[in-house]
Design an enzyme around this catalytic site. Structure first.
Site, PDB file in Angstrom:
ATOM      1  N   GLY A  24      47.298  10.209 -55.199  1.00 57.34           N
ATOM      2  CA  GLY A  24      48.623  10.659 -55.599  1.00 57.34           C
ATOM      3  C   GLY A  24      49.676  10.676 -54.512  1.00 57.34           C
ATOM      4  O   GLY A  24      50.866  10.723 -54.811  1.00 57.34           O
ATOM      5  N   ASP A  25      49.266  10.637 -53.254  1.00 56.90           N
ATOM      6  CA  ASP A  25      50.218  10.594 -52.131  1.00 56.90           C
ATOM      7  C   ASP A  25      49.586   9.793 -51.000  1.00 56.90           C
ATOM      8  O   ASP A  25      49.500  10.249 -49.853  1.00 56.90           O
ATOM      9  CB  ASP A  25      50.576  12.010 -51.679  1.00 56.90           C
ATOM     10  N   LEU A  26      49.155   8.589 -51.337  1.00 58.72           N
ATOM     11  CA  LEU A  26      48.334   7.809 -50.423  1.00 58.72           C
ATOM     12  C   LEU A  26      49.195   6.953 -49.502  1.00 58.72           C
ATOM     13  O   LEU A  26      49.517   5.816 -49.816  1.00 58.72           O
ATOM     14  CB  LEU A  26      47.353   6.926 -51.202  1.00 58.72           C
TER      15      LEU A  26
END
Length: 268
Positions: free
Chosen positions: A177-179
């Site tokens: 999700g926040d890679l």
């Protein structure tokens, strides 16, 4: 000693001997602590520590590396220290394997049991059975009230056409999700841990798009991850639009060009 460090030591049931702030936490305070009995840990002032703890546990349960959760309260998340002596550029191949393993874990619907946030920017995770609906409503249209009118109109037009641009029901993969590179810990040429997640279930290309927003994964990554389906270039632009909008809202007009570039690449 910071209040966060003291809270972390208390959660571990030890006496705080040392604390030092760690960089990289644009939206949350992060400190490394050492206790009098020799134990060490990382303490993070997450927007929702218990939710982030559940996300880290989900990543680990999928067989991907993540720091062990040592404790969590409403104020602090305490996690294990992991080796991190390298950068993502030395571990593209392993990251491809790690991400493929993460995405092989799937859910029944798109979303997550709880909403989350990037600082003051809400992440709406209400579940949906249809992927274009989820992406349009939970990731794009929620930003319309917060951006200039010219951008808002283009976002609305794109969201209205997502049924023609995105697969209706791709596998509901577990997403980080926040890679981006800063959230991938590397030791040597291996990924030692994925950190700072904003997990939900969705199309795996979302993580690939985020990874490519600030870096260029090399051939080793894609060979290890596996080929992307035809039409991925337009989809990656659509998926990159959400983090671009988040950056615009968090950090200001300097990111408008990024938003416009994503919109143009998506044909919007």
């Amino acid at each position: 000693m910071s209040a966060l460090a003291a809270a972390g030591a208390a959660l571990l049931g030890g006496r705080l001997a040392q604390a030092r702030p760690l960089g990289g936490g644009d939206l949350s305070e992060i400190v490394a602590i050492a206790l009098a009995d020799g134990r060490t840990a990382i303490v993070k002032g997450s927007p929702a520590p218990r939710t982030e703890a559940a996300m880290l546990r989900a990543i680990a349960a999928a067989g991907a590396p993540a720091p062990a959760v040592l404790a969590a309260s409403d104020e602090a998340l305490v996690i294990a220290v992991l080796p991190a002596d390298g950068g993502v550029g030395t571990a593209w191949g392993d990251l491809g394997r790690v991400l493929a393993r993460l995405h092989a874990t799937t859910g029944d619907r798109y979303g997550w049991p709880e909403d989350y946030a990037f600082g003051p920017v809400a992440i709406v995770n209400r579940v949906a059975d249809d992927w274009p609906t989820f992406w349009g409503e939970r990731r794009l249209l929620v930003n319309v009230p917060h951006v200039p009118a010219a951008l808002a109109r283009r976002i609305e037009a794109l969201a209205a056409d997502l049924a023609n641009r995105l697969p209706a029901r791709p596998p509901a993969s577990l997403l980080h999700g926040d890679l981006w590179g800063g959230n991938v810990l590397v030791a040597g040429d291996r990924v030692s841990g994925l950190i700072d997640p904003a997990c939900y279930h969705g199309h795996g290309e979302v993580d690939v798009a985020m990874l490519g927003l600030f870096a260029r994964p090399d051939r080793a990554f894609f060979e290890a991850y596996g080929p992307l389906a035809p039409g991925h270039a337009e989809r990656l632009a659509i998926y990159s639009l959400w983090p671009a909008l988040v950056h615009l809202r968090l950090f200001g007009s300097g990111y408008r060009t990024m938003v416009e570039r994503c919109l143009a690449a998506a044909g919007a």
